[in-house]
Design a protein around this motif. Sequence first.
Motif, PDB file in Angstrom:
ATOM      1  N   ARG A  73       0.846  -1.194   0.000  1.00  0.00           N
ATOM      2  CA  ARG A  73       0.000   0.000   0.000  1.00  0.00           C
ATOM      3  C   ARG A  73       0.878   1.240   0.000  1.00  0.00           C
ATOM      4  O   ARG A  73       1.940   1.244   0.629  1.00  0.00           O
ATOM      5  N   HIS A  84      -1.912 -11.735   6.991  1.00  0.00           N
ATOM      6  CA  HIS A  84      -1.402 -10.519   6.363  1.00  0.00           C
ATOM      7  C   HIS A  84      -2.181  -9.302   6.839  1.00  0.00           C
ATOM      8  O   HIS A  84      -1.607  -8.256   7.152  1.00  0.00           O
ATOM      9  N   ARG A 101      -0.722  -6.162   8.905  1.00  0.00           N
ATOM     10  CA  ARG A 101      -0.869  -4.759   8.454  1.00  0.00           C
ATOM     11  C   ARG A 101      -1.472  -3.893   9.541  1.00  0.00           C
ATOM     12  O   ARG A 101      -1.044  -2.774   9.779  1.00  0.00           O
ATOM     13  N   ASP A 143       0.064  -0.664  11.262  1.00  0.00           N
ATOM     14  CA  ASP A 143      -0.639   0.623  11.327  1.00  0.00           C
ATOM     15  C   ASP A 143      -0.665   1.146  12.760  1.00  0.00           C
ATOM     16  O   ASP A 143      -0.463   2.327  13.012  1.00  0.00           O
ATOM     17  N   LYS A 174       2.749   2.372  13.687  1.00  0.00           N
ATOM     18  CA  LYS A 174       3.036   3.673  13.054  1.00  0.00           C
ATOM     19  C   LYS A 174       2.336   4.801  13.805  1.00  0.00           C
ATOM     20  O   LYS A 174       2.887   5.872  14.014  1.00  0.00           O
TER      21      LYS A 174
END
Lengths: 378, 310
Positions: free
Chosen positions: A168, B75, B79, B83, B86
């Motif tokens: 992404r 997966h 992710r 996220d 982050k």
Amino acid sequence: MNPTLRKLLRKGTPEPVDIDALIGELDFPLVDGPDVTFVFRGTADEVYLRCWISGLDTAQPFQALPGTDLWATTIELPKGSRIEYKFEVIAGGARELILDPLNDVIAHDPFGSNSVCQGYGYVRPEWTLHDPLARVGSLQSLRVDSSVFQESREVQVYLPATFRSNRRYPLLIVHDGVDYLRYADLKAVLDNLTHRLEIPSIIAALIQSPDRLKEYGGDDRHAAFLVDDLLPFMNEAYPLLGGADARCLMGASFGGVAALHAAWRFPEQFGSLLLQSGSFAFSDLGRHRRGPVFDPVVRFMNEFREHPGRPADRIFMSCGMYESLIYENRSLVPHLQAQGMELRFEEARDAHNWENWRDRLRIGLSWLMPGPAWMVYE
Amino acid sequence: MPLRLLLGPQRPIVNLDSAVARSGIGDGPIGVISAAWQEAEGDIDDVQRLVLNPLFDLRIYERTEELFAADKRLHEAYRLRQDRLKEQQRLYRMRLRHLMVAARQTLRTEGEPAVVAAERRHAISQLRALDRHHLGQIEKVHARFDSVFTADSHALLSEYTAAIEDELSRFKTVLITGGNVVVLMNRLRLFGLDRLLQRKNIIAWSAGAMVLCDHIVLFHDRMPQGRRDPEIVDEGMGLLPSIVLLPDAKGRLRAKDLVRVKLLSRRFAPASCMTLDNGSLLLFESETLRDSEAAKRITRNGSFKRVRAA
């Protein structure tokens, strides 16, 4: 007078062959520290330097050098400056704007081309040039059906060299994107900065308006086009990271106005803005003097300055010191800062042109979208 | 006792061959983890030309990609974890910036010595408290992921982990290259390699060395957009406790900015900040330093002192 020209004239009237030799040997304009001497050779009644930069006379007269067909004028340019110019030659009642015949360095823009004077200390950044080691991204040309404009619009999409459909990516939307490709080497810049890990691998949507002075001047339809047409289209077609912080709007001149306006009309859609030499004209009192094309811009900017809101979290602004817009750009800075937005403002000894915007892309993009260089320890 | 041979940048290779020869690691085959190179994983021809031991890349990055392609649920969860991390990092950075400014100002200011010293100590303790808090938050994010996706409970992950463990059992020594330190740590953690590597001899450079520490500290004073404040980005494997490794410090640190360097050292104390520049070498036997070359330790006063083995 420039020392080289003084030396030429010292022994009296030079022979044409001496002038030919001198012209063959030197690079023009003659840069001697901060003094830059422009030279025109030919028959004329009057010659002027036209460089449209704020701070200098619009037309700087040349002096004829006695006994020769040379004309010269000297201006002072601080270190690291870069200006674009033309010569205005008046002969036999005819007036002509021409490129400097003695200077091969030319910059192009949508309105034509200009000669470029690189003052002492200016070096074109190497990251703007094609790097054979950098893997190259690709461009795809697509059409977006616009419910707002009731027509389909072309968008060029830049994909990074390492593009993979299962990853992404952040999205950069570039106003006047095709011009950025053509005149500011945007593709080479994106390839190089990605290769150097200074920005992450990104997807860029390069848009081009058929009527930019209208659509980019604070037009609600354009803002709606970005949010209602382009964003859903890009989200559908490409693997994009969600959230405003992964979306950046960018533009120069009127494109800067369009970016700010869209982010203002649709707050929380775009996390960051890259605004280059934005045409942020406003009027505190009375009418502005920039012509009718600026009427909607001034209306928007006056309203924006009154109610700025919080169009984005991070804003990078740049402007040339030799632009008339430097005043408007500088005065916008405290308005944005007062809203608690993180803002970085860079000034350059340059004017309102594509090469100025090109040279500021590294600092702007890497500040707004820092790449993984920070995490890479080879 | 397992050996840990730590080196500075090796792109191009500077002292890997001589360091391996001098370390006493022996001549058996070596398993390679070059996941930090991402798509370029396994591109180890130049390393093999110089190191006499046969090298076998464990393809950790590629295996992860295969696993993600085969297991969409994993997966997606991965992710989501990234996220969250982050977001956690963004919030930490937001707070860190202000504390760093304050700490630098207290280090620069002059005044009544006892009063200023107390404020400096407090400013630095606030930084440490934020770092601790951040590490705690990171740990929670990892724990949430790990509680769902354990090798025991998740068949495909378990299969991949077992295959890697099986391959790894062939090697007494593992070489971990430099590259993207965050990608590397994520991949190591996914397959439980932090546990599997504990008893191995490890040769590691740059990012590979950073992941062996208690936590991973990112730093770079010479980014194009300006200097950045050092930040903790993740827990490391903890194989080298109380050390913060700073690869390519000459290129990345503004060593002459005494306040910045001093603050770096004091903030992470009692851990020792050690540089790993081109040609540097640190050799530990378990946690004891046995050999060193050109590596430097940053003192609390911001000076650089050569690291010496006892």
